[in-house]
Design a protein around this motif. Structure first.
Motif, PDB file in Angstrom:
ATOM      1  N   ALA A 209       0.826  -1.204   0.000  1.00 35.82           N
ATOM      2  CA  ALA A 209       0.000   0.000   0.000  1.00 35.82           C
ATOM      3  C   ALA A 209       0.868   1.266   0.000  1.00 35.82           C
ATOM      4  CB  ALA A 209      -0.913   0.008   1.213  1.00 35.82           C
ATOM      5  N   THR A 211       0.462   5.912  -0.381  1.00 36.71           N
ATOM      6  CA  THR A 211      -0.475   7.024  -0.399  1.00 36.71           C
ATOM      7  C   THR A 211       0.028   8.082  -1.375  1.00 36.71           C
ATOM      8  OG1 THR A 211       0.451   8.592   1.226  1.00 36.71           O
ATOM      9  CG2 THR A 211      -0.739   6.659   2.100  1.00 36.71           C
ATOM     10  N   CYS A 245       4.443   9.937  -0.177  1.00 37.81           N
ATOM     11  CA  CYS A 245       3.744   8.802   0.426  1.00 37.81           C
ATOM     12  C   CYS A 245       3.994   8.857   1.936  1.00 37.81           C
ATOM     13  CB  CYS A 245       4.277   7.480  -0.147  1.00 37.81           C
ATOM     14  SG  CYS A 245       3.700   6.020   0.726  1.00 37.81           S
ATOM     15  N   ILE A 247       3.575   6.567   4.116  1.00 38.57           N
ATOM     16  CA  ILE A 247       4.163   5.329   4.649  1.00 38.57           C
ATOM     17  C   ILE A 247       5.660   5.287   4.338  1.00 38.57           C
ATOM     18  CG2 ILE A 247       4.012   2.797   4.659  1.00 38.57           C
ATOM     19  CD1 ILE A 247       1.146   3.156   3.454  1.00 38.57           C
ATOM     20  N   HIS A 248       6.012   5.766   3.146  1.00 31.54           N
ATOM     21  CA  HIS A 248       7.417   5.783   2.717  1.00 31.54           C
ATOM     22  C   HIS A 248       7.744   7.220   2.309  1.00 31.54           C
ATOM     23  CE1 HIS A 248       5.397   1.945   1.481  1.00 31.54           C
ATOM     24  NE2 HIS A 248       6.358   1.441   2.229  1.00 31.54           N
ATOM     25  N   MET A 251       9.307   8.626  -0.926  1.00 30.19           N
ATOM     26  CA  MET A 251       8.607   8.588  -2.210  1.00 30.19           C
ATOM     27  C   MET A 251       8.003   9.972  -2.473  1.00 30.19           C
ATOM     28  SD  MET A 251       6.529   4.986  -1.895  1.00 30.19           S
ATOM     29  CE  MET A 251       5.549   5.343  -3.369  1.00 30.19           C
TER      30      MET A 251
HETATM   31 CU   LIG Z   1       4.605   4.243  -0.080  1.00 28.58          CU
END
Ligand SMILES: [Cu+2]
Length: 260
Positions: A209, A211, A245, A247-248, A251
């Motif tokens: 996943a 975002t 993103c 979460i990461h 990115m």
């Molecule tokens: Cu990500």
């Protein structure tokens, strides 16, 4: 003598080492994802695992109860959420940790139940002590690897299907392996130019996943886009819009909107 043989018995060693191994796997996932918010859900489990390992080592009833419950719960969850969650993390060694988690959990569970019965029966001294031969442990581990491999394989296959069924359609693709910092690309193209009033669609072609979240403003936030999922946003005003993103955070990408 009794203490020495007790410490060496598989009912102590298997759950103890197994629980420590899983704590290391959790730690590895957390470090590999730079302690991303989602990975912090492992912290209470790590504490629970460590406490159970300690209890098992001390041959306490509560240790075996803890070990039986956590491994049992994880075995049930692993087929569904935990496996999906772990399998969705794009980190090196991910396949190995997911593949080994199942047999280790299975071994912990079986030996915890045996240990629990043994510790429980300690008060009634006449209870005969039955040991499992080492060959049974080997069979158990092999069985676990086969089941684990089948589960991982089917998840990989379903992920592949979702990826294929969602191919095309988007303006910007979240590329495979985007969750890894070493990936050469995250959003493709990383810079996308449109006229004001255009709806831009992102499609997630990665196994995990991601975002699409506007940087420095709350203009847009996709929330988790699962594998094969998409997110669209209509840009009404000219300007340069940076996004990333959550979460990461490494990115990043941008959309350049020109006057209509
Ligand atoms: Cu990500």
């Amino acid at each position: 003598m009794a203490v020495v043989s007790g410490l060496k018995s598989p009912e102590v060693l298997v759950p103890f080492l197994g629980l420590l191994y899983l704590v290391l796997v959790f730690l590895y996932v957390m470090i590999s994802t730079n302690f991303a918010p989602f990975s912090l859900i492992f912290v209470p489990f790590m504490v629970l695992f460590l406490a159970s390992a300690y209890g098992v080592w001390r041959r306490k009833k509560i240790g075996y109860v803890g070990s039986t419950v956590v491994s049992g719960v994880f075995l049930v969850l692993e087929g569904t959420q935990i496996f999906e969650a772990l399998g969705a993390v794009t980190i090196p060694g991910e396949f190995f940790s997911v593949l080994t988690a199942f047999p280790v959990l299975l071994a912990i569970f079986v030996y915890s139940v045996l240990g629990l019965r043994r510790v429980w029966g300690k008060t009634t001294a006449s209870t005969p002590v039955r040991m499992i031969p080492a060959s049974s442990l080997v069979v158990l581990l092999i069985l676990g690897f086969i089941i684990g491999g089948a589960v991982v394989g089917s998840i990989a296959a379903s992920t592949e299907t979702r990826l294929l069924s969602s191919s095309g359609g988007g303006d910007i693709t979240i590329v495979q392996g985007a969750g890894s910092q070493n990936n050469p690309q995250f959003y493709s193209p990383s810079s996308f130019t449109v006229k004001a009033g255009t709806t831009v669609t992102w499609v997630n072609h990665d196994g995990t996943a991601h975002t699409v979240t506007s940087k420095g403003s709350s203009l847009f936030d996709s929330g988790n886009i699962l594998t094969g999922g998409s997110f669209s946003y209509t840009f009404t005003h000219a300007g340069t819009y940076q996004y990333y993103c959550t979460i990461h955070p490494w990115m990043t990408g941008m959309v350049v909107v020109t006057a209509a």
